[in-house]
Design a protein around this motif. Structure first.
Motif, PDB file in Angstrom:
ATOM      1  N   ASP A  96     102.508  48.729  55.677  1.00 48.50           N
ATOM      2  CA  ASP A  96     103.852  48.617  56.223  1.00 48.50           C
ATOM      3  C   ASP A  96     104.454  47.271  55.828  1.00 48.50           C
ATOM      4  O   ASP A  96     103.767  46.243  55.878  1.00 48.50           O
ATOM      5  N   HIS A  97     105.744  47.273  55.459  1.00 45.14           N
ATOM      6  CA  HIS A  97     106.372  46.035  54.985  1.00 45.14           C
ATOM      7  C   HIS A  97     106.497  44.986  56.083  1.00 45.14           C
ATOM      8  O   HIS A  97     106.709  43.808  55.807  1.00 45.14           O
ATOM      9  N   ARG A  98     106.343  45.384  57.342  1.00 42.99           N
ATOM     10  CA  ARG A  98     106.489  44.433  58.450  1.00 42.99           C
ATOM     11  C   ARG A  98     105.213  43.670  58.765  1.00 42.99           C
ATOM     12  O   ARG A  98     105.239  42.715  59.549  1.00 42.99           O
ATOM     13  N   SER A  99     104.082  44.090  58.208  1.00 42.24           N
ATOM     14  CA  SER A  99     102.827  43.408  58.515  1.00 42.24           C
ATOM     15  C   SER A  99     102.809  42.012  57.906  1.00 42.24           C
ATOM     16  O   SER A  99     103.572  41.698  56.995  1.00 42.24           O
ATOM     17  N   ASP A 100     101.919  41.178  58.410  1.00 39.88           N
ATOM     18  CA  ASP A 100     101.844  39.771  58.009  1.00 39.88           C
ATOM     19  C   ASP A 100     100.667  39.570  57.053  1.00 39.88           C
ATOM     20  O   ASP A 100      99.529  39.424  57.502  1.00 39.88           O
ATOM     21  N   PRO A 101     100.905  39.547  55.738  1.00 41.67           N
ATOM     22  CA  PRO A 101      99.794  39.427  54.786  1.00 41.67           C
ATOM     23  C   PRO A 101      99.070  38.082  54.879  1.00 41.67           C
ATOM     24  O   PRO A 101      97.873  38.001  54.612  1.00 41.67           O
ATOM     25  N   GLU A 102      99.808  37.034  55.284  1.00 42.20           N
ATOM     26  CA  GLU A 102      99.167  35.720  55.406  1.00 42.20           C
ATOM     27  C   GLU A 102      98.186  35.704  56.576  1.00 42.20           C
ATOM     28  O   GLU A 102      97.074  35.178  56.470  1.00 42.20           O
ATOM     29  N   LEU A 103      98.604  36.289  57.704  1.00 41.97           N
ATOM     30  CA  LEU A 103      97.708  36.365  58.854  1.00 41.97           C
ATOM     31  C   LEU A 103      96.496  37.233  58.523  1.00 41.97           C
ATOM     32  O   LEU A 103      95.373  36.926  58.923  1.00 41.97           O
ATOM     33  N   TYR A 104      96.732  38.313  57.777  1.00 40.86           N
ATOM     34  CA  TYR A 104      95.629  39.186  57.384  1.00 40.86           C
ATOM     35  C   TYR A 104      94.650  38.451  56.473  1.00 40.86           C
ATOM     36  O   TYR A 104      93.428  38.578  56.626  1.00 40.86           O
ATOM     37  N   ALA A 105      95.173  37.656  55.552  1.00 38.98           N
ATOM     38  CA  ALA A 105      94.301  36.878  54.665  1.00 38.98           C
ATOM     39  C   ALA A 105      93.475  35.878  55.477  1.00 38.98           C
ATOM     40  O   ALA A 105      92.292  35.661  55.199  1.00 38.98           O
ATOM     41  N   GLU A 106      94.102  35.280  56.468  1.00 35.87           N
ATOM     42  CA  GLU A 106      93.371  34.362  57.356  1.00 35.87           C
ATOM     43  C   GLU A 106      92.262  35.105  58.100  1.00 35.87           C
ATOM     44  O   GLU A 106      91.143  34.610  58.236  1.00 35.87           O
ATOM     45  N   PHE A 107      92.579  36.302  58.584  1.00 31.85           N
ATOM     46  CA  PHE A 107      91.586  37.107  59.294  1.00 31.85           C
ATOM     47  C   PHE A 107      90.386  37.417  58.392  1.00 31.85           C
ATOM     48  O   PHE A 107      89.228  37.285  58.814  1.00 31.85           O
ATOM     49  N   LEU A 108      90.662  37.851  57.169  1.00 32.08           N
ATOM     50  CA  LEU A 108      89.567  38.164  56.245  1.00 32.08           C
ATOM     51  C   LEU A 108      88.668  36.955  56.038  1.00 32.08           C
ATOM     52  O   LEU A 108      87.435  37.069  56.052  1.00 32.08           O
ATOM     53  N   GLN A 109      89.295  35.803  55.877  1.00 35.22           N
ATOM     54  CA  GLN A 109      88.536  34.591  55.575  1.00 35.22           C
ATOM     55  C   GLN A 109      87.822  34.045  56.814  1.00 35.22           C
ATOM     56  O   GLN A 109      86.622  33.754  56.763  1.00 35.22           O
ATOM     57  N   GLN A 110      88.553  33.916  57.905  1.00 34.93           N
ATOM     58  CA  GLN A 110      88.003  33.252  59.082  1.00 34.93           C
ATOM     59  C   GLN A 110      87.138  34.168  59.940  1.00 34.93           C
ATOM     60  O   GLN A 110      86.159  33.710  60.544  1.00 34.93           O
ATOM     61  N   ALA A 111      87.488  35.449  60.029  1.00 32.82           N
ATOM     62  CA  ALA A 111      86.753  36.361  60.911  1.00 32.82           C
ATOM     63  C   ALA A 111      85.653  37.130  60.183  1.00 32.82           C
ATOM     64  O   ALA A 111      84.533  37.250  60.691  1.00 32.82           O
ATOM     65  N   LEU A 112      85.974  37.641  58.996  1.00 40.76           N
ATOM     66  CA  LEU A 112      85.005  38.465  58.278  1.00 40.76           C
ATOM     67  C   LEU A 112      84.240  37.692  57.203  1.00 40.76           C
ATOM     68  O   LEU A 112      83.318  38.237  56.595  1.00 40.76           O
ATOM     69  N   GLY A 113      84.640  36.452  56.945  1.00 38.99           N
ATOM     70  CA  GLY A 113      83.956  35.647  55.941  1.00 38.99           C
ATOM     71  C   GLY A 113      84.133  36.166  54.539  1.00 38.99           C
ATOM     72  O   GLY A 113      83.280  35.954  53.671  1.00 38.99           O
ATOM     73  N   MET A 114      85.249  36.824  54.277  1.00 41.65           N
ATOM     74  CA  MET A 114      85.527  37.372  52.959  1.00 41.65           C
ATOM     75  C   MET A 114      86.470  36.456  52.194  1.00 41.65           C
ATOM     76  O   MET A 114      87.240  35.694  52.784  1.00 41.65           O
ATOM     77  N   GLU A 115      86.397  36.532  50.900  1.00 43.25           N
ATOM     78  CA  GLU A 115      87.296  35.736  50.083  1.00 43.25           C
ATOM     79  C   GLU A 115      88.725  36.254  50.216  1.00 43.25           C
ATOM     80  O   GLU A 115      88.968  37.452  50.300  1.00 43.25           O
ATOM     81  N   SER A 116      89.661  35.337  50.270  1.00 36.56           N
ATOM     82  CA  SER A 116      91.067  35.711  50.319  1.00 36.56           C
ATOM     83  C   SER A 116      91.869  34.569  49.712  1.00 36.56           C
ATOM     84  O   SER A 116      91.343  33.493  49.424  1.00 36.56           O
ATOM     85  N   ASP A 117      93.152  34.819  49.522  1.00 35.90           N
ATOM     86  CA  ASP A 117      94.010  33.793  48.944  1.00 35.90           C
ATOM     87  C   ASP A 117      94.698  32.965  50.019  1.00 35.90           C
ATOM     88  O   ASP A 117      95.682  32.284  49.759  1.00 35.90           O
TER      89      ASP A 117
END
Length: 386
Positions: free
Chosen positions: A160-181
């Motif tokens: 969805d165009h309303r979602s926050d890709p920056e917050l999602y990238a933070e989640f991947l990195q900080q919560a799941l320990g995955m690489e993100s930009d």
């Protein structure tokens, strides 16, 4: 020489006294400026949008608010999570799209409940909605995870165009320990506003204008449209009401839609079924499956009990889509989701409720607002609460 040293010491002491008095007089001014600019923050640089900040606090304080459709749901949820206290944090959290927004605290079975569902929520929205609470230290005891079929699809049209890709990238990195930009933003420019005299003047004027007022105003004098509504008038409104538990009560005209009109709407929605985050959804995505599993594991690691919920589609919508599936091979991805979810729940010892198939749940057209949204009064037919 001794007299010279004594005279010099006296001058130094005198200079120090003078300087200390000047500091004591001048220092409170910049400290006051920093305090006012940060806490009043009429432009929302540090505390978030003024109107939404007010709305978030009203919800936390137990107010039900008018004009849900005018709210930035994603920004509002972030502010709610940030402003919760240990006393106001929910024990039960619902996450998902608008298809879970009719789940109220009474039906959920908990007085300590917040519905974090969002209109059009995609996988990024759903994952970050939980993360916002966990990031602020408000981990819920139980999560009611309303799983929409498009969460198991990772095509370009599943977002969805309303979602926050920056917050999602933070989640991947900080919560799941995955690489993100994700890169933390440079706060220097924003923090400069703390010592900006012009911003201080604006904040003082804003504070004076709102002091003692029951209505919040922006720095431009705009009154908040998110006004409280009494419990006795909740079902009389011609606009959607956002309840203090995060769920919604739809406007009276929508709730009063006849069964026949709701069925016509359901048929119309079935014709564009794939366009709702599922365009090109021909099979489950391995990437989405992996992320789904890691997300559920993350919530469990945080200490949350996870219950999966599938909310049904209107019988006309479901039957039309199923006919297209059988005769034309359409919607194959959609029809793979429920079986996979049940296998996932069994393998991970998770509770799972509901079904996308309304016939399985013995639901009738009268149980639906439209093709995608089951009535709040019908949810208890397939969800017993926590």
């Amino acid at each position: 020489m001794k007299q010279f040293l004594i005279a010099l010491l006296r001058r130094v002491l005198l200079a120090f006294k003078i300087l200390s008095r000047v500091v004591l007089f001048v220092l409170p001014v910049p400290l006051l400026m920093v305090y006012v600019n940060y806490h009043v923050d009429c432009s929302g640089l540090f505390q978030g949008d003024v109107l939404l900040r007010t709305a978030a606090q009203q919800l936390i304080d137990g107010e039900n608010l008018l004009n849900f459709s005018q709210m930035d749901e994603r920004a509002l949820l972030k502010l709610v999570a940030q402003n919760l206290t240990e006393e106001t944090e929910p024990e039960v959290l619902a996450i998902g799209s608008s298809r879970v927004l009719s789940l109220h605290a009474a039906t959920a079975g908990s007085s300590s409940f917040y519905n974090a569902g969002m209109t059009g929520a995609d996988s990024r929205d759903v994952m970050t909605s939980y993360y916002l609470f966990a990031r602020e230290g408000h981990v819920p005891d139980t999560v009611i995870f309303c799983v929409d079929p498009w969460l198991l699809y990772s095509g370009a049209d599943s977002y969805d165009h309303r979602s926050d890709p920056e917050l999602y990238a933070e989640f991947l990195q900080q919560a799941l320990g995955m690489e993100s930009d994700y890169e933390a933003p440079d706060p220097v420019q924003t923090w400069k506003a703390l010592i900006d005299p012009a911003y201080f003047q604006g904040n003082v004027a804003y504070w004076m204008r709102n002091r003692g007022s029951q209505v919040a105003y922006t720095e431009d004098g705009e009154a908040t449209p998110f006004t409280p509504v009494a419990d006795s008038a909740l079902y009389d409104q011609n606009v959607v009401v956002k309840l203090s538990d995060g769920s919604v009560i739809y406007d009276k005209p929508f709730r009063d839609t006849s069964v026949e009109d709701a069925t016509i709407l359901a048929l119309t929605q079935a014709s564009s079924f794939d366009s709702v985050n599922m365009e090109g959804f021909t099979e489950l995505s391995d990437e989405a499956i992996t992320l789904f599993g890691r997300f559920v594991a993350y919530m469990q690691q945080q200490g949350s009990r996870v219950a999966l919920l599938m909310t049904p589609f209107h019988p006309t919508t479901y039957d039309t889509v199923f006919y297209q599936y059988e005769t034309e091979g359409q919607h194959t991805g959609f029809f793979q989701v429920e079986e996979w979810l049940r296998e996932f729940a069994a393998a991970n010892n998770l509770e799972i409720y509901g079904s996308y198939n309304p016939h399985t749940l013995e639901l009738e057209p009268a149980d639906f607002f439209d093709g995608f949204h089951v009535r709040d009064t019908s949810i208890e037919k397939f969800f017993p609460g926590v």
